[in-house]
Design an enzyme around this catalytic site. Structure first.
Site, PDB file in Angstrom:
ATOM      1  N   CYS A   1      -0.409   2.131   6.487  1.00 30.35           N
ATOM      2  CA  CYS A   1       0.015   0.795   6.876  1.00 30.35           C
ATOM      3  C   CYS A   1       0.336   0.012   5.608  1.00 30.35           C
ATOM      4  O   CYS A   1      -0.066   0.399   4.513  1.00 30.35           O
ATOM      5  CB  CYS A   1      -1.058   0.086   7.700  1.00 30.35           C
ATOM      6  SG  CYS A   1      -2.659  -0.088   6.871  1.00 30.35           S
TER       7      CYS A   1
ATOM      8  N   HIS B   1      -8.925   3.333  -2.550  1.00 28.66           N
ATOM      9  CA  HIS B   1      -7.533   2.969  -2.262  1.00 28.66           C
ATOM     10  C   HIS B   1      -6.959   2.135  -3.408  1.00 28.66           C
ATOM     11  O   HIS B   1      -6.859   0.917  -3.315  1.00 28.66           O
ATOM     12  CB  HIS B   1      -7.493   2.194  -0.938  1.00 28.66           C
ATOM     13  CG  HIS B   1      -6.146   1.694  -0.529  1.00 28.66           C
ATOM     14  ND1 HIS B   1      -4.962   2.242  -0.959  1.00 28.66           N
ATOM     15  CD2 HIS B   1      -5.799   0.664   0.296  1.00 28.66           C
ATOM     16  CE1 HIS B   1      -3.948   1.586  -0.417  1.00 28.66           C
ATOM     17  NE2 HIS B   1      -4.431   0.611   0.332  1.00 28.66           N
TER      18      HIS B   1
ATOM     19  N   GLY C   1       0.705  -3.996   3.898  1.00 32.37           N
ATOM     20  CA  GLY C   1       0.501  -5.425   4.009  1.00 32.37           C
ATOM     21  C   GLY C   1       1.798  -6.160   4.284  1.00 32.37           C
ATOM     22  O   GLY C   1       2.859  -5.757   3.800  1.00 32.37           O
TER      23      GLY C   1
ATOM     24  N   CYS D   1       0.801  -1.232   0.000  1.00 31.11           N
ATOM     25  CA  CYS D   1       0.000   0.000   0.000  1.00 31.11           C
ATOM     26  C   CYS D   1       0.831   1.278   0.000  1.00 31.11           C
ATOM     27  O   CYS D   1       0.293   2.360  -0.239  1.00 31.11           O
ATOM     28  CB  CYS D   1      -0.938   0.009   1.200  1.00 31.11           C
ATOM     29  SG  CYS D   1      -2.063  -1.393   1.248  1.00 31.11           S
TER      30      CYS D   1
END
Length: 407
Positions: A391, A360, A393, A124
């Site tokens: 954050c 997103h 993954g 991300c």
């Protein structure tokens, strides 16, 4: 069996607890006084962010979206692409790390063959990592100017969406983030985004993209996409509370308090201050600090709670010094936790909405956040600081501190 045991130890709450005291960090230091060697942002733009598989970009290839922002950024500042030392593109879902997509976009943009391009996948944070990579090359002296981009088509790939919602449930359970808090945060994101869109706030940062879309009856038609289409202006708390949990029967993470699956692209032109000034280019912002940290994979959403302090420490700043925080809303659970853990006033967080409302598009998000942040700071018309964070993954967090130097 040994391999599986090691991996499962990082993915289960029991196995990862012993690692929570050891958060590994990789930092990129920043200079807090003006210097010819500063890494500065010249300009940044994005496409609209549209709903995957149902929105206006569902039939648009990622190279077309990416090319639109690459060309627009260079055209706006009147800079020839042969001045670029490198181009880096963040992408998560495309085959081959998006290398072919990036090179096709490069040629569609009319960039010379001699200008190199690379891609990066840090989940991300890929769009922000692209900026870090270009900034590192500038600091290292190998280039003076570069273009950092991010792109994602979540419409076109198949069977590639990782169910990170379980980690959202883990955060909610461990830190007591209630369903009510999550839904209230989601509602606020929708309301802020709707207000920003209706008042024209996003117009200066969005590049209109002419594309085509195929309707359900197979008819192809042309359209120009200039507005985010995931914003739900009519969202209510009552409506959110009726949604079922998406990842656990008794869970609290729903489609309404999670980020949307989306398509979009963004590009940010950055350079060494001395080179930027020599070319007569504007300075939209200064990269003051950046950090990437590791956190337990089963609680990956807490990444910003650790990445933001690491970046602020480098910059010699505190939470109180920051005017705007652009924190990616992967899930309301983790966003709420990070904001509360750091003691950030809610009015400073995502003032124009976040990923719950906007969407997103994985590889694009980091670059999109930088564009949105710096345009917002410029709108405020005075010297200010902002933070971009998300954050990541597999258990990480990333953050960057930017200064808007004033008009």
């Amino acid at each position: 069996m040994h391999r599986l045991k090691i991996i499962s130890g990082h993915l289960s709450p029991h196995g990862s607890s012993e690692h929570r005291r050891d958060l590994w960090r990789s930092d990129c230091g920043a200079i807090v006084t003006e210097s010819p060697q500063d890494v500065v942002v010249v300009h940044g733009l994005r496409t609209a962010v549209c709903k995957a598989k149902r929105g206006a970009f569902k039939d648009t290839t990622p190279d077309e979206m990416l090319s639109a922002v690459m060309k627009a950024v260079m055209t706006d500042v009147g800079l020839s692409a042969d001045k670029l030392g490198d181009v880096c593109v963040g992408n998560v879902l495309q085959p081959g790390a998006g290398a072919l997509v990036a090179r096709i976009a490069h040629f569609l943009s009319g960039f010379p063959e001699a200008v190199p391009v690379s891609t990066v996948n840090r989940q991300c944070s890929s769009g922000l990592q692209a900026l870090f990579n270009i900034a590192g090359a500038i600091r290292g002296g190998s280039i003076d100017l570069g273009l950092a981009c991010g792109v994602e088509s979540m419409s076109l790939p198949r069977d590639c969406i990782i169910p990170m919602g379980v980690t959202s449930e883990n955060v909610a359970e461990k830190f007591g983030v209630s369903r009510e808090k999550q839904d209230a945060f989601a509602l606020s994101s929708q309301q802020k985004a709707a207000r920003a869109q209706s008042s024209g706030v996003f117009e200066q940062e969005i590049v209109p993209v002419s594309t085509r879309i195929i309707d359900e009856d197979g008819t192809e038609r042309e359209l120009t996409v200039a507005k985010d289409d995931g914003i739900r202006a009519g969202t209510t708390l009552s409506g959110l509370s009726k949604l079922r949990a998406a990842f656990k029967p008794d869970g609290s993470t729903t489609a309404g308090n999670s980020s949307q699956v989306s398509d979009g692209a963004a590009a940010v032109l950055i350079g060494r201050r001395s080179a930027v000034e020599a070319l007569g280019l504007p300075v939209l912002g200064v990269l003051r600090a950046s950090a990437v940290v590791g956190v337990p994979p089963d609680l990956m959403g807490i990444g910003p709670a650790y990445a933001i302090p690491a970046a602020l420490k480098q910059a010699g700043l505190t939470v109180a010094d920051i005017d705007v925080f652009e924190i990616n809303e992967a899930f309301a659970s983790q966003a709420v936790y990070c904001v509360e853990h750091l003691g950030i006033p809610l009015e400073k967080v995502n003032p124009n909405g976040g990923a719950i409302a906007l969407g997103h598009p994985l590889g694009c998000t980091g670059a999109r956040q930088v564009v949105t942040l710096l345009h917002e700071l410029r709108r405020r018309g005075q010297r200010a600081y902002g933070v971009v964070s998300m954050c990541i993954g597999t258990g990480m967090g990333a953050a960057a501190v930017f200064e808007y130097p004033g008009p």
